[in-house]
Design a protein around this motif. Structure first.
Motif, mmCIF file in Angstrom:
data_model
loop_
_atom_site.group_PDB
_atom_site.id
_atom_site.type_symbol
_atom_site.label_atom_id
_atom_site.label_comp_id
_atom_site.label_asym_id
_atom_site.label_seq_id
_atom_site.Cartn_x
_atom_site.Cartn_y
_atom_site.Cartn_z
ATOM 1 N N LEU A 219 -15.673 -15.383 7.747
ATOM 2 C CA LEU A 219 -16.426 -14.452 6.890
ATOM 3 C C LEU A 219 -15.737 -14.454 5.521
ATOM 4 N N PRO A 220 -16.221 -15.296 4.580
ATOM 5 C CA PRO A 220 -15.509 -15.463 3.297
ATOM 6 C C PRO A 220 -15.337 -14.172 2.512
ATOM 7 N N GLU A 221 -16.352 -13.309 2.506
ATOM 8 C CA GLU A 221 -16.231 -12.070 1.729
ATOM 9 C C GLU A 221 -15.168 -11.152 2.327
ATOM 10 N N LEU A 222 -15.138 -11.051 3.649
ATOM 11 C CA LEU A 222 -14.104 -10.241 4.299
ATOM 12 C C LEU A 222 -12.724 -10.823 4.022
ATOM 13 N N LEU A 223 -12.610 -12.139 4.094
ATOM 14 C CA LEU A 223 -11.326 -12.792 3.841
ATOM 15 C C LEU A 223 -10.812 -12.451 2.448
ATOM 16 N N GLN A 224 -11.670 -12.484 1.466
ATOM 17 C CA GLN A 224 -11.255 -12.167 0.102
ATOM 18 C C GLN A 224 -10.854 -10.702 -0.034
ATOM 19 N N GLN A 225 -11.568 -9.811 0.668
ATOM 20 C CA GLN A 225 -11.192 -8.397 0.634
ATOM 21 C C GLN A 225 -9.803 -8.177 1.219
ATOM 22 N N LEU A 226 -9.523 -8.851 2.324
ATOM 23 C CA LEU A 226 -8.214 -8.701 2.963
ATOM 24 C C LEU A 226 -7.097 -9.198 2.040
ATOM 25 N N LEU A 227 -7.336 -10.339 1.414
ATOM 26 C CA LEU A 227 -6.313 -10.935 0.549
ATOM 27 C C LEU A 227 -6.141 -10.179 -0.768
ATOM 28 N N ALA A 228 -7.110 -9.305 -1.084
ATOM 29 C CA ALA A 228 -7.036 -8.545 -2.339
ATOM 30 C C ALA A 228 -6.123 -7.333 -2.241
ATOM 31 N N ASP A 229 -5.573 -7.055 -1.056
ATOM 32 C CA ASP A 229 -4.707 -5.894 -0.900
ATOM 33 C C ASP A 229 -3.510 -5.969 -1.845
ATOM 34 N N ASP A 230 -3.086 -4.819 -2.317
ATOM 35 C CA ASP A 230 -1.986 -4.751 -3.293
ATOM 36 C C ASP A 230 -0.702 -5.404 -2.792
ATOM 37 N N TYR A 231 -0.479 -5.401 -1.461
ATOM 38 C CA TYR A 231 0.779 -5.954 -0.949
ATOM 39 C C TYR A 231 0.957 -7.407 -1.371
ATOM 40 N N PHE A 232 -0.151 -8.155 -1.415
ATOM 41 C CA PHE A 232 -0.056 -9.580 -1.711
ATOM 42 C C PHE A 232 0.143 -9.861 -3.196
ATOM 43 N N GLN A 233 0.031 -8.829 -4.005
ATOM 44 C CA GLN A 233 0.282 -8.985 -5.436
ATOM 45 C C GLN A 233 1.734 -8.641 -5.785
ATOM 46 N N LEU A 234 2.464 -8.030 -4.844
ATOM 47 C CA LEU A 234 3.846 -7.635 -5.108
ATOM 48 C C LEU A 234 4.747 -8.859 -5.217
ATOM 49 N N SER A 235 5.738 -8.755 -6.067
ATOM 50 C CA SER A 235 6.763 -9.796 -6.149
ATOM 51 C C SER A 235 7.828 -9.537 -5.096
ATOM 52 N N ALA A 236 8.482 -10.576 -4.662
ATOM 53 C CA ALA A 236 9.614 -10.426 -3.754
ATOM 54 C C ALA A 236 10.797 -9.840 -4.521
ATOM 55 N N PRO A 237 11.715 -9.122 -3.851
ATOM 56 C CA PRO A 237 11.756 -8.895 -2.410
ATOM 57 C C PRO A 237 10.722 -7.866 -1.949
ATOM 58 N N LYS A 238 10.182 -8.091 -0.762
ATOM 59 C CA LYS A 238 9.217 -7.147 -0.204
ATOM 60 C C LYS A 238 9.207 -7.277 1.304
ATOM 61 N N SER A 239 8.862 -6.168 1.957
ATOM 62 C CA SER A 239 8.786 -6.150 3.411
ATOM 63 C C SER A 239 7.747 -5.113 3.814
ATOM 64 N N THR A 240 7.226 -5.250 5.017
ATOM 65 C CA THR A 240 6.163 -4.358 5.464
ATOM 66 C C THR A 240 6.216 -4.232 6.979
ATOM 67 N N GLY A 241 5.203 -3.556 7.560
ATOM 68 C CA GLY A 241 5.210 -3.341 9.003
ATOM 69 C C GLY A 241 3.861 -2.872 9.514
ATOM 70 N N ARG A 242 3.820 -2.574 10.798
ATOM 71 C CA ARG A 242 2.594 -2.141 11.450
ATOM 72 C C ARG A 242 2.117 -0.788 10.921
ATOM 73 N N GLU A 243 3.021 -0.002 10.368
ATOM 74 C CA GLU A 243 2.604 1.286 9.825
ATOM 75 C C GLU A 243 1.693 1.099 8.607
ATOM 76 N N TYR A 244 1.690 -0.106 8.024
ATOM 77 C CA TYR A 244 0.811 -0.407 6.884
ATOM 78 C C TYR A 244 -0.401 -1.221 7.339
ATOM 79 N N PHE A 245 -0.157 -2.330 8.022
ATOM 80 C CA PHE A 245 -1.235 -3.210 8.474
ATOM 81 C C PHE A 245 -1.604 -2.858 9.919
ATOM 82 N N HIS A 246 -2.653 -2.071 10.089
ATOM 83 C CA HIS A 246 -3.086 -1.634 11.416
ATOM 84 C C HIS A 246 -4.609 -1.580 11.441
#
Length: 363
Positions: A219-246
């Motif tokens: 589903l290309p539109e859904l894929l683009q929405q998922l990838l548009a999340d702010d987390y993927f725009q952050l520069s390293a260092p970065k870390s995350t967890g299930r409390e965010y992606f659920h």
């Protein structure tokens, strides 16, 4: 030479069970034995619930920690029986604990891993090294990922640009560059969203052999929405967890009209793209995959397609079983504590200095 035998315990964000290994560090890291202990269904549900904001959490954490320590101890006893070693032969247990919160970017950053380590030491008669993340955070680091130092010790090769990708509930990468430098961070969801989605629609703990994903269409539109999340725009260092992606995060992106198999296929591609986008490096020759994601054929095929000409392969090709890399890493961190060697990589976590990580709990 006195053997340096350490047990590593890892229960990750996928919540698929408890990984235990016995590793010999007398010369190079050598895996002597391993086992997987499934979570009791009630504890698994409670840990999953505690990973998201809820009611009466403090009152619930106490019993969960107690039960978790009992499960860890049962696993240690099973492992020692399996390999025919006695508790007094083991230098220490390195235990990560079960992460239920990881908030490194708040004004007062914190991380929380459950597990009554005093009880684990008492039940096993073995010294426990735990609480690895908070020292790094005290010096301004993300507290994660902590496996890159182990990845460098085991997978790095002079003159080659390599990457190690651990695909557990959350995916993290270690970039091992030809000149000896190392970087790494959490790229985002690994298996966690796929596991939650297949559990919801097929009542299965995970997408075995990628079968559910293979039924669906992207589903290309859904894929683009998922990838548009702010987390993927952050520069390293970065870390995350299930409390965010659920699942709640995912549901916000859905119309409700999508076929479940199409969502699953899209989630697989989403994981692959969120990893591959961070590995677009010149002269990257080899990518080693470890963690549960290595057993997902659709995900592995996506990664190979996205990362060609680099060779994508299981960490087993480098002599390290992909199912036990993270548990071995925490055995390694325990022996690093005993040798008073830094366990973090400031270039990875963002800490102001390299630190000896962990706290010792005597039986």
């Amino acid at each position: 030479m006195v053997p340096q035998l350490y047990i590593g315990i890892m229960s990750g964000t996928s919540l698929d069970g408890i990984d235990l290994v016995l590793t010999d560090f007398t010369t190079k890291p050598s895996l002597l034995g391993s086992c997987l202990i499934p979570f009791p269904a009630s504890l698994q549900r409670e840990l999953r619930s505690l990973a998201e904001p809820g009611n009466n959490e403090v009152e619930r954490i106490g019993p969960a920690e107690h039960q978790l320590a009992e499960c860890y101890a049962a696993g240690v006893k099973q492992l020692l029986k399996q390999v025919n070693y006695l508790p007094e032969q083991i230098s220490a247990i390195g235990c990560h604990g079960q992460t239920i919160r990881h908030r490194p970017n708040q004004l007062q950053p914190f991380t929380m891993q459950l597990g009554n380590m005093h009880l684990l030491a008492a039940l096993t008669g073995i010294r426990v090294i735990a609480d690895f993340r908070r020292k790094d955070m005290a010096y301004g680091g993300q507290g994660a990922p902590l496996v890159p130092a182990f990845h460098q010790a085991v997978f790095a090769k002079a003159g080659k640009n390599r990457a190690v990708v651990n695909i557990g509930g959350i995916a993290n990468i270690s970039l091992l560059q030809a000149d000896g430098t190392i970087t790494g961070y959490d790229t985002g969801p690994g298996n966690c969203l796929m596991d939650d989605w297949v559990s919801l629609h097929r009542q299965l703990p995970y997408d075995k052999d990628g079968a559910f994903s293979a039924e669906g269409e992207l589903l290309p539109e859904l894929l683009q929405q998922l990838l548009a999340d702010d987390y993927f725009q952050l520069s390293a260092p970065k870390s995350t967890g299930r409390e965010y992606f659920h699942l709640g995060w995912l549901r916000q992106k859905l119309t409700g009209l999508e076929a479940p198999a199409d969502v699953q296929r899209t989630l697989s591609r989403f994981t692959a793209l969120s990893i591959a986008n961070e590995l677009q490096l010149p002269n990257l020759s080899e990518v080693f995959i470890c963690g549960g994601g290595v057993h997902h054929p659709v995900l592995m095929a996506d990664l190979q397609q996205l990362l060609t000409p680099a060779k994508v392969q299981s960490s087993s090709s480098a002599g390290v079983d992909p199912d036990w890399v993270e548990a071995m890493a925490f055995a390694w961190l325990a022996q690093a504590f005993d040798k008073q060697l830094p366990g973090n990589v400031p270039a990875v976590t963002g800490a102001r200095k390299a630190c000896v990580l962990g706290v010792s709990y005597s039986p």
